[in-house]
Design an enzyme around this catalytic site. Structure first.
Site, PDB file in Angstrom:
ATOM      1  N   ASP A  30      12.638   7.161  -1.686  1.00 52.83           N
ATOM      2  CA  ASP A  30      12.661   7.626  -0.271  1.00 52.83           C
ATOM      3  C   ASP A  30      13.735   8.451  -0.070  1.00 52.83           C
ATOM      4  OD1 ASP A  30       9.970   6.391   0.254  1.00 52.83           O
ATOM      5  OD2 ASP A  30      11.360   4.650   0.913  1.00 52.83           O
ATOM      6  N   HIS A  65       7.328   9.541   4.491  1.00 49.78           N
ATOM      7  CA  HIS A  65       7.794   8.186   4.653  1.00 49.78           C
ATOM      8  C   HIS A  65       8.128   7.923   6.295  1.00 49.78           C
ATOM      9  CE1 HIS A  65      10.018   4.768   3.848  1.00 49.78           C
ATOM     10  NE2 HIS A  65      11.063   5.010   4.714  1.00 49.78           N
TER      11      HIS A  65
HETATM   12  C1  GRF Z   1       2.145   6.277   6.382  1.00 53.94           C
HETATM   13  O1  GRF Z   1       2.673   5.712   7.539  1.00 53.94           O
HETATM   14  C2  GRF Z   1       2.981   6.916   5.546  1.00 53.94           C
HETATM   15  O2  GRF Z   1       4.335   7.316   6.055  1.00 53.94           O
HETATM   16  C3  GRF Z   1       3.317   5.859   4.678  1.00 53.94           C
HETATM   17  O3  GRF Z   1       2.181   5.083   4.433  1.00 53.94           O
HETATM   18  C4  GRF Z   1       1.145   5.165   5.514  1.00 53.94           C
HETATM   19  C5  GRF Z   1       0.175   5.713   4.678  1.00 53.94           C
HETATM   20  O4  GRF Z   1      -0.888   5.666   5.959  1.00 53.94           O
HETATM   21  N1  GRF Z   1       3.975   6.197   3.510  1.00 53.94           N
HETATM   22  P1  GRF Z   1      -2.273   6.284   5.560  1.00 53.94           P
HETATM   23  O5  GRF Z   1      -2.791   5.582   4.370  1.00 53.94           O
HETATM   24  O6  GRF Z   1      -2.143   7.658   5.105  1.00 53.94           O
HETATM   25  O7  GRF Z   1      -3.273   5.948   6.562  1.00 53.94           O
END
Ligand code: GRF
Length: 220
Positions: free
Chosen positions: A145, A109
Site C-alpha cells: 500500500d 486502497h
Molecule cells: C475496495 O474497497 C478496494 O479499495 C479494496 O478492496 C475493495 C474491493 O472491493 N482494495 P471490490 O471487490 O472492488 O468490490
C-alpha cells in the site's frame, strides 16, 4: 489497443466499474482477463456475464508466496498485459512479482495513503477521529500500500458514521475514481516527476471530492 488484466479476490465491484467505463467510453483498451485467487469470487460471475475471459489461480494450491506468484505471473502473461490492475486483490505480492510489472501495475486502497495502509481502514479512520477519509489509486511498489499516488478521493467522516456507512460512501467514490485513473494511464496522460510523483499532463485535478463543489456542506 491496450490489454488490461484485472486481479480480484471477491466482490469485484471496482472491476465492473472499470469494465463498464471501458466499454461505455470506448477506451483504446480491452479487459483481456479477470483473474482471481479465490474460485468463489463473486466478481468472476460478473466478468463471465460480460463475456470477459476469467481465470483462477488458487493460492491454496501453492506452497508459499513465490510459487503462487510465479504461477500467477504465467497466467497474467498469457493475456499479454499492458497494465495490471489490482482491484480488491487480497494477497501480499513478492518483490519479484512487483518488479515484473514495475510501472504498469496499479492498486486501489481504501484510505488516504500514506495513512492507514493494510486492513480495516475505515474502522481505523473513525477510531482515530479523522474528519476526512477516502481512497487512493497508486502505482504498486514492493512496500504494501505504498507507491506513487495517481489519484485520491475524499469523503467527510460524519459523526454518526459506522465502518459500513463510511465504506459505502468511499466505495461509491472508488467506482468513479478508479476508472478515471485507468483511463488517464491508457491515454498516456500520466507523467513521472523527477522526485517520483505522478502528475496528470492535462493539469486536471487528481483529487475527487464527494459532493464537490459543495463538499463542506455535505457533512451534517
Ligand atoms: C475496495 O474497497 C478496494 O479499495 C479494496 O478492496 C475493495 C474491493 O472491493 N482494495 P471490490 O471487490 O472492488 O468490490
Amino acid at each position: 489497443m491496450k490489454n488490461l488484466v484485472i486481479l480480484i479476490s471477491g466482490r469485484g465491484s471496482n472491476m465492473v466499474a472499470i469494465a463498464d467505463a471501458c466499454a461505455a467510453e470506448g477506451w483504446d483498451a480491452r479487459i483481456a482477463a479477470v483473474i482471481s485467487n479465490r474460485p468463489d469470487a463473486a466478481g468472476l460471475d460478473h466478468a463471465r456475464a460480460q463475456g470477459i475471459a476469467t481465470a483462477v489461480v488458487n493460492h491454496r494450491d501453492f506452497d508459499g508466496r513465490e510459487a503462487f506468484d510465479t504461477a500467477l505471473a504465467q497466467v497474467i502473461d498469457g493475456f499479454s498485459p499492458d497494465l495490471v490492475l489490482l482491484a480488491g486483490f487480497m494477497r501480499i505480492l513478492t518483490p519479484g512479482f512487483v518488479q515484473r510489472y514495475a510501472g504498469r501495475m496499479l492498486n486501489i486502497h481504501p484510505s488516504l495513503l500514506p495513512a492507514f495502509p493494510g486492513l480495516h481502514t475505515h474502522r481505523r479512520a473513525i477510531e482515530a477521529g479523522c474528519k476526512l477519509a477516502g481512497t487512493t489509486v497508486h502505482v504498486v511498489t514492493p512496500e504494501l500500500d505504498h507507491g506513487p499516488i495517481v489519484a485520491q478521493a475524499v469523503v467527510a467522516v460524519r459523526p454518526d458514521d459506522t465502518e459500513d456507512t463510511l465504506a459505502t460512501r468511499v466505495l461509491a467514490m472508488e467506482h468513479r475514481m478508479y476508472p478515471q485513473a485507468v483511463r488517464w494511464w491508457v491515454d498516456g496522460l500520466l507523467d513521472h516527476t523527477d522526485d517520483g510523483r505522478i502528475v496528470l499532463r492535462t493539469g486536471e485535478s487528481q483529487l475527487l471530492m464527494d459532493g464537490a463543489p459543495d463538499n463542506p456542506g455535505d457533512a451534517p
